[in-house]
Enzyme design. Sequence first.
Site, PDB file in Angstrom:
ATOM      1  N   ARG A   1      -6.257   2.572  18.545  1.00  0.00           N
ATOM      2  CA  ARG A   1      -5.527   3.964  19.069  1.00  0.00           C
ATOM      3  C   ARG A   1      -6.244   4.237  20.180  1.00  0.00           C
ATOM      4  O   ARG A   1      -5.882   4.985  20.982  1.00  0.00           O
ATOM      5  CB  ARG A   1      -5.869   5.102  17.913  1.00  0.00           C
ATOM      6  CG  ARG A   1      -4.800   5.100  16.568  1.00  0.00           C
ATOM      7  CD  ARG A   1      -5.102   6.188  15.854  1.00  0.00           C
ATOM      8  NE  ARG A   1      -4.634   5.810  14.594  1.00  0.00           N
ATOM      9  CZ  ARG A   1      -5.042   6.382  13.560  1.00  0.00           C
ATOM     10  NH1 ARG A   1      -6.222   6.893  13.175  1.00  0.00           N
ATOM     11  NH2 ARG A   1      -4.538   5.993  12.282  1.00  0.00           N
TER      12      ARG A   1
ATOM     13  N   HIS B   1      -1.302  17.454   4.204  1.00  0.00           N
ATOM     14  CA  HIS B   1      -2.294  17.824   4.406  1.00  0.00           C
ATOM     15  C   HIS B   1      -2.365  19.138   5.045  1.00  0.00           C
ATOM     16  O   HIS B   1      -1.355  19.568   5.749  1.00  0.00           O
ATOM     17  CB  HIS B   1      -2.914  16.964   5.816  1.00  0.00           C
ATOM     18  CG  HIS B   1      -3.499  15.603   5.321  1.00  0.00           C
ATOM     19  ND1 HIS B   1      -3.635  14.972   4.055  1.00  0.00           N
ATOM     20  CD2 HIS B   1      -3.879  14.503   5.856  1.00  0.00           C
ATOM     21  CE1 HIS B   1      -3.812  13.802   3.736  1.00  0.00           C
ATOM     22  NE2 HIS B   1      -4.224  13.373   5.324  1.00  0.00           N
TER      23      HIS B   1
ATOM     24  N   LYS C   1     -12.082  11.416  14.597  1.00  0.00           N
ATOM     25  CA  LYS C   1     -10.461  11.060  14.866  1.00  0.00           C
ATOM     26  C   LYS C   1      -9.577  12.411  15.451  1.00  0.00           C
ATOM     27  O   LYS C   1      -9.168  12.535  16.409  1.00  0.00           O
ATOM     28  CB  LYS C   1      -9.841  10.250  13.928  1.00  0.00           C
ATOM     29  CG  LYS C   1     -10.192   9.172  13.464  1.00  0.00           C
ATOM     30  CD  LYS C   1      -9.498   8.425  12.257  1.00  0.00           C
ATOM     31  CE  LYS C   1     -10.331   6.943  11.802  1.00  0.00           C
ATOM     32  NZ  LYS C   1     -10.001   6.945  10.364  1.00  0.00           N
TER      33      LYS C   1
ATOM     34  N   CYS D   1      -3.270  10.703  10.373  1.00  0.00           N
ATOM     35  CA  CYS D   1      -2.328  11.753   9.594  1.00  0.00           C
ATOM     36  C   CYS D   1      -2.768  13.363   9.886  1.00  0.00           C
ATOM     37  O   CYS D   1      -1.531  13.974   9.931  1.00  0.00           O
ATOM     38  CB  CYS D   1      -2.482  11.550   8.192  1.00  0.00           C
ATOM     39  SG  CYS D   1      -4.059  11.114   7.531  1.00  0.00           S
TER      40      CYS D   1
ATOM     41  N   THR E   1       1.886  10.805   4.377  1.00  0.00           N
ATOM     42  CA  THR E   1       2.559   9.380   4.378  1.00  0.00           C
ATOM     43  C   THR E   1       3.729   9.359   5.326  1.00  0.00           C
ATOM     44  O   THR E   1       4.347   8.300   5.459  1.00  0.00           O
ATOM     45  CB  THR E   1       2.620   8.820   2.952  1.00  0.00           C
ATOM     46  OG1 THR E   1       3.667   9.563   2.298  1.00  0.00           O
ATOM     47  CG2 THR E   1       1.154   8.669   2.484  1.00  0.00           C
TER      48      THR E   1
ATOM     49  N   GLY F   1       0.796  -1.215  -0.115  1.00  0.00           N
ATOM     50  CA  GLY F   1       0.098   0.026   0.125  1.00  0.00           C
ATOM     51  C   GLY F   1       0.963   1.261   0.061  1.00  0.00           C
ATOM     52  O   GLY F   1       2.147   1.128   0.106  1.00  0.00           O
TER      53      GLY F   1
HETATM   54  P1  NAP Z   1      -3.649   1.403   0.732  1.00  0.00           P
HETATM   55  O1  NAP Z   1      -2.690   1.944  -0.181  1.00  0.00           O
HETATM   56  O2  NAP Z   1      -4.951   0.927   0.226  1.00  0.00           O
HETATM   57  O3  NAP Z   1      -2.915  -0.051   1.166  1.00  0.00           O
HETATM   58  C1  NAP Z   1      -3.487  -1.137   1.821  1.00  0.00           C
HETATM   59  C2  NAP Z   1      -2.564  -2.319   1.986  1.00  0.00           C
HETATM   60  O4  NAP Z   1      -3.211  -3.384   2.864  1.00  0.00           O
HETATM   61  C3  NAP Z   1      -2.014  -3.006   0.650  1.00  0.00           C
HETATM   62  O5  NAP Z   1      -0.778  -3.536   1.078  1.00  0.00           O
HETATM   63  C4  NAP Z   1      -2.963  -4.283   0.800  1.00  0.00           C
HETATM   64  O6  NAP Z   1      -2.656  -5.360   0.070  1.00  0.00           O
HETATM   65  C5  NAP Z   1      -3.349  -4.564   2.180  1.00  0.00           C
HETATM   66  N1  NAP Z   1      -4.664  -5.382   2.520  1.00  0.00           N
HETATM   67  C6  NAP Z   1      -5.791  -4.977   1.837  1.00  0.00           C
HETATM   68  N2  NAP Z   1      -6.644  -5.847   2.190  1.00  0.00           N
HETATM   69  C7  NAP Z   1      -6.240  -6.728   2.921  1.00  0.00           C
HETATM   70  C8  NAP Z   1      -6.637  -7.842   3.459  1.00  0.00           C
HETATM   71  N3  NAP Z   1      -7.801  -8.471   3.416  1.00  0.00           N
HETATM   72  N4  NAP Z   1      -5.614  -8.810   4.151  1.00  0.00           N
HETATM   73  C9  NAP Z   1      -4.313  -8.308   4.303  1.00  0.00           C
HETATM   74  N5  NAP Z   1      -3.936  -7.205   3.573  1.00  0.00           N
HETATM   75  C10 NAP Z   1      -4.804  -6.382   3.128  1.00  0.00           C
HETATM   76  O7  NAP Z   1      -3.841   2.143   2.097  1.00  0.00           O
HETATM   77  P2  NAP Z   1      -2.802   2.834   2.801  1.00  0.00           P
HETATM   78  O8  NAP Z   1      -2.804   4.405   2.687  1.00  0.00           O
HETATM   79  O9  NAP Z   1      -1.510   2.511   2.684  1.00  0.00           O
HETATM   80  O10 NAP Z   1      -3.276   2.773   4.510  1.00  0.00           O
HETATM   81  C11 NAP Z   1      -3.065   1.790   5.396  1.00  0.00           C
HETATM   82  C12 NAP Z   1      -3.631   2.233   6.549  1.00  0.00           C
HETATM   83  O11 NAP Z   1      -2.642   3.051   7.181  1.00  0.00           O
HETATM   84  C13 NAP Z   1      -5.072   2.533   6.692  1.00  0.00           C
HETATM   85  O12 NAP Z   1      -5.368   1.945   7.839  1.00  0.00           O
HETATM   86  C14 NAP Z   1      -4.861   3.798   6.343  1.00  0.00           C
HETATM   87  O13 NAP Z   1      -5.986   4.340   7.310  1.00  0.00           O
HETATM   88  C15 NAP Z   1      -3.729   4.050   7.542  1.00  0.00           C
HETATM   89  N6  NAP Z   1      -3.101   5.469   7.114  1.00  0.00           N
HETATM   90  C16 NAP Z   1      -2.991   5.805   6.101  1.00  0.00           C
HETATM   91  C17 NAP Z   1      -2.299   7.152   5.793  1.00  0.00           C
HETATM   92  C18 NAP Z   1      -1.999   7.692   4.489  1.00  0.00           C
HETATM   93  O14 NAP Z   1      -1.713   8.886   4.365  1.00  0.00           O
HETATM   94  N7  NAP Z   1      -2.191   7.237   3.284  1.00  0.00           N
HETATM   95  C19 NAP Z   1      -1.820   7.956   6.878  1.00  0.00           C
HETATM   96  C20 NAP Z   1      -2.140   7.281   8.283  1.00  0.00           C
HETATM   97  C21 NAP Z   1      -2.731   6.249   8.380  1.00  0.00           C
HETATM   98  P3  NAP Z   1      -2.783  -5.731  -1.564  1.00  0.00           P
HETATM   99  O15 NAP Z   1      -1.929  -4.847  -2.495  1.00  0.00           O
HETATM  100  O16 NAP Z   1      -2.159  -7.263  -1.549  1.00  0.00           O
HETATM  101  O17 NAP Z   1      -4.314  -5.671  -1.652  1.00  0.00           O
END
Ligand code: NAP
Length: 350
Positions: A108, A240, A203, A147, A326, A12
Site C-alpha cells: 500500500r 467498524h 495504517k 478497512c 468486509t 477467507g
Molecule cells: P482470513 O479469513 O484469515 O483468510 C485468509 C485466506 O488466505 C484464506 O483463503 C487462506 O486459505 C489463505 N492463506 C492463508 N495462508 C496462506 C498461504 N500460506 N498461502 C496461500 N494462501 C494462504 O483473512 P481475511 O479476513 O479474509 O483477510 C485477508 C487479507 O485481507 C488480510 O491481508 C487482511 O489484512 C486483509 N483485509 C481484511 C479485512 C477484513 O475486514 N477481514 C479488511 C481489509 C483487509 P486457507 O483457507 O487455505 O487457509
Amino acid sequence: MKYRVGILGATGLVGQRFVQMLEDHPLFEITALAASDRSEGKVYEDVCPWKLASPIPEKVRKLTVQACTPPLDCDLVFSSLPSSMAGAVEEAFAAAGYPVISNSSNHRMDDDVPLLVPEINSAHLAAIEHQKQRREWSGYIVTNPNCTTIALVLALAPLHTAFGIEAVSVVSMQALSGAGYPGVASLDAVDNLIPYIDGEEEKVENEPLKILGQFEDGRFNFADFRISAQCNRVPVTDGHTEAVAVKLRTKTDVKSVIEVLQNFRAEPQLLKLHSAPEKPVVVLSEQNRPQPRLDRNIERGMATVVGRVRKDNILDFKFVLLGHNTIRGAAGAALLNAELLVAKNFLRKR
Ligand code: NAP
C-alpha cells in the site's frame, strides 16, 4: 465476454465476500480460486468455512482450489491473502503479467503503487506506468486501503476539499470479522473490548495522507496534516465504527459540514460504476445512529455512514462514522477499483 477473475485467499472472509459480490457481476466472472496448501486440490465448498448468509454461488461451489502461484486461468487477480505472505505472491503475479487488485497491506505505501479510492484519487493510476517500467513487470499492483482507513477517508475527502483539514483524532471500534476467520478467540471477544490491533493505528495514521495527496512528476506528495488514531476490537460481527474529531483550516459551521458530506459525489458516481454507492457518504440525523447492526448495509455496504455531527470543544467538529469492513473495507473496495480500471482502460483480456 466478461473479464476472467482469480481470487487469491478465496476461502477467507474477504475471499468469500469477493465470491458473493462477483456472482452475476456484469464485467467479471470467477474462473480461478486459490488458497493455502490446506485447501489446494480440494473442492471449494468442502474447504471453505462459508460465513455469509447467502449460499455459495452455484458456479463456484464445485471449483477446485489451486495454489497461489501463476499461472492461473484468468485476466486479473484479486488478492486477499494474509500480509505474512501476500507481498511476494502479489509480486510474482504482477511479474507474470497479471493486474493484481490487492486488499493486503504489503504494497500500500510503496512509492510506485496506487492506494486507490475511486472517489478520491483516480489520478494516482498514473503510478502504474512507473511501477511497470521500474520493476520491469508486464502486470501491476493496485491496492485498496485498510478497512478502518477507507471508511474514514471517504468522510475526510470532501471536508479536505471544502475546508482543508489541519488535524484528525479518531477512535475506532472495530468488528470481529476484521480479524479474519477464526480470528479473535470467543473467550477474548465476548463481554469484552481489546484496546489493541497490531499495526492498525499506524495504517490509519498514514494511509489517508497518501490517498489525499497528489501523484506528480512521478512521485507521491502526501497531504499535510496529522492524524491520531486509537484502535479497538469490539464484539460486533461486521461494521467498524469510528468516533472522529477534525480541526479545519477554514472557519465553518455544523450545517455546512453536513452539507459538504452529504453532497459528496465523484467519478464512480458519474461513471455509474456497478458497485459504486449513489452517495459515498450518507448522513443520518437520528441522535443514536449510525449503529453497526442497523446501518452497515446502507448503500449495499459501500458507503460511509455518518451521524452525530456537532461542534467539538478541542478540535472544531466531531462525528461518528460506520463502514462495512468486509464490503467497502475490503472486497467491495477492490471490486470498485477493478471497475474503475476497466472504465479507464487499464484492464485487458489475456
Ligand atoms: P482470513 O479469513 O484469515 O483468510 C485468509 C485466506 O488466505 C484464506 O483463503 C487462506 O486459505 C489463505 N492463506 C492463508 N495462508 C496462506 C498461504 N500460506 N498461502 C496461500 N494462501 C494462504 O483473512 P481475511 O479476513 O479474509 O483477510 C485477508 C487479507 O485481507 C488480510 O491481508 C487482511 O489484512 C486483509 N483485509 C481484511 C479485512 C477484513 O475486514 N477481514 C479488511 C481489509 C483487509 P486457507 O483457507 O487455505 O487457509
